[in-house]
Design a protein around this motif. Structure first.
Motif, short mmCIF file in Angstrom:
data_model
loop_
_atom_site.label_atom_id
_atom_site.label_comp_id
_atom_site.label_asym_id
_atom_site.label_seq_id
_atom_site.Cartn_x
_atom_site.Cartn_y
_atom_site.Cartn_z
N GLY A 258 45.10 34.93 41.34
CA GLY A 258 44.49 33.52 41.18
C GLY A 258 45.19 32.92 42.02
O GLY A 258 44.55 32.04 42.40
N SER A 259 46.59 33.15 43.23
CA SER A 259 46.73 32.76 43.79
C SER A 259 45.87 32.55 45.54
O SER A 259 45.22 32.80 46.03
CB SER A 259 48.23 32.53 44.46
N ALA A 260 45.81 31.18 46.12
CA ALA A 260 45.56 30.90 47.59
C ALA A 260 46.45 31.33 48.53
O ALA A 260 47.07 30.28 48.27
CB ALA A 260 44.96 30.08 47.62
N LEU A 261 46.42 31.92 48.93
CA LEU A 261 47.12 32.40 50.63
C LEU A 261 46.40 33.19 51.12
O LEU A 261 45.30 33.89 50.97
CB LEU A 261 48.10 33.22 50.47
N GLY A 262 46.61 32.76 51.98
CA GLY A 262 45.86 33.86 53.23
C GLY A 262 45.59 33.20 55.15
O GLY A 262 47.36 32.04 55.84
N PHE A 263 45.28 33.63 55.74
CA PHE A 263 45.57 33.47 57.73
C PHE A 263 44.64 32.83 57.89
O PHE A 263 43.01 33.07 57.49
CB PHE A 263 46.04 35.22 58.49
N GLY A 264 44.91 31.66 58.63
CA GLY A 264 43.82 30.64 59.25
C GLY A 264 42.89 30.20 57.67
O GLY A 264 41.72 29.69 58.59
N GLN B 254 41.72 40.14 35.76
CA GLN B 254 40.41 40.49 35.28
C GLN B 254 39.04 39.99 35.68
O GLN B 254 37.99 39.83 36.10
CB GLN B 254 40.11 40.51 33.74
N SER B 255 39.20 38.17 35.89
CA SER B 255 38.53 37.71 36.10
C SER B 255 38.00 37.28 37.31
O SER B 255 37.33 37.19 37.57
CB SER B 255 38.89 35.54 35.32
N VAL B 256 39.44 37.30 37.99
CA VAL B 256 39.20 37.61 39.75
C VAL B 256 38.31 38.50 39.63
O VAL B 256 37.31 38.54 40.96
CB VAL B 256 40.29 37.35 40.28
N GLU B 257 38.92 39.77 39.31
CA GLU B 257 38.14 40.91 39.75
C GLU B 257 36.70 40.92 39.71
O GLU B 257 35.76 41.40 39.90
CB GLU B 257 38.86 42.13 38.83
#
Length: 282
Positions: free
Chosen positions: A74-80, A209-212
């Motif tokens: 569920g986390s929000a990480l990323g580049f840009g 499972q919800s994200v998938e």
């Protein structure tokens, strides 16, 4: 069993939680009482320990890690994908130098003191002290009306500020990436430690499972996303989702945990957060 659940009305959150709260997956007997709030309200609720499960910024999590454990899903990480500092007029080199002066007197609109955005601003420009807390969606208007000199924007405002004639001063996510080489940890989903480890693991499994499901059926949640995104058009909604929902949202993994640990270590050394418990994760 009924559990209280809080998340924001932003497209990335409604996208990942849609299947969980609308029974598109087997919730194994769990039901959820959902409340929608902006990120700073969720942060403050977490400080009070009000919710069983909640979205919050990683900066806020650092202040409540004794009460909550971080889910791997569920986390929000990323580049840009980091926050941006914007202005009403273009910033030339001379005005950029002003950001580093202790007596700059610049008024900055921020989406909350406990947001990761505000932490990243402090890392880049500790001299910016005159901060006004605003709901993130009101920052552009405050800038246009001259109530603030700089705006710290997050979420979908990254995609709309130029349409309003506003200008980028600096991408703070880019600054973080160059400084650390890590993905930007923005927000995560935490579960109250009082629930017990077995239930925490169950919640994590269901959220994954919800994200998938969301990735496998990307249009399934469209009505729910649109209902809460208000004026945002569909292209902007999915642009938002594409940036903030990724492999780290399915599972943090070693790379995601390293980014979070780096953020916390840096913040602890700078005295911005209290000492952390031995293990942050479920």
């Amino acid at each position: 069993m009924r559990l209280s659940l809080g998340f924001s009305p932003c497209p990335n959150d409604t996208f990942i939680f849609d299947a969980l709260i609308h029974n598109k997956i087997d919730t194994e007997g769990l039901t959820f009482d959902v409340s929608f709030d902006d990120v700073e309200t969720l942060n403050r609720k977490a400080v009070q320990g009000e919710l069983d499960i909640t979205k919050l910024s990683f900066h806020a999590f650092a202040h409540v890690a004794d009460q909550y454990a971080l889910l791997e899903a569920g986390s929000a990480l990323g580049f840009g994908v980091g926050p941006m500092l914007i202005s009403r007029e273009p910033f030339d080199e001379a005005r950029m130098q002003l950001l580093g002066q202790p007596d700059n007197r610049l008024r900055v609109g921020i989406p909350g003191k406990l947001t990761t955005a505000n932490f990243l601003l402090g890392v880049a420009f500790p001299e910016l002290k005159d901060k006004q807390e605003l709901v993130f969606s009101d920052i552009e208007a405050a800038l246009i009306e001259g109530r603030i000199d700089l705006g710290l924007i997050i979420h979908e405002n990254r995609f709309t500020y130029q349409d309003k004639g506003l200008h980028k001063v600096i991408d703070l996510g880019d600054h973080w990436e160059k400084l650390t080489g890590c993905a930007i940890p923005l927000g995560g989903i935490v579960v109250n430690r009082r629930l017990g480890h077995g239930l925490q693991l169950q919640v994590n499994r269901l959220l994954r499972q919800s994200v998938e499901y969301a990735f496998a059926h990307p249009k399934s949640s469209l009505d729910f996303i649109r209902q809460h995104a208000q004026e945002m058009d569909e292209a902007v909604m999915y642009k938002h989702i594409d940036l903030y929902v990724n492999k780290y949202s399915v599972n943090l993994g070693q790379e995601g945990r390293q980014a979070i640990d780096t953020l916390f270590s840096m913040a602890e050394k700078r005295g911005l957060i209290p000492a952390q418990p031995g293990y942050l994760y479920v």
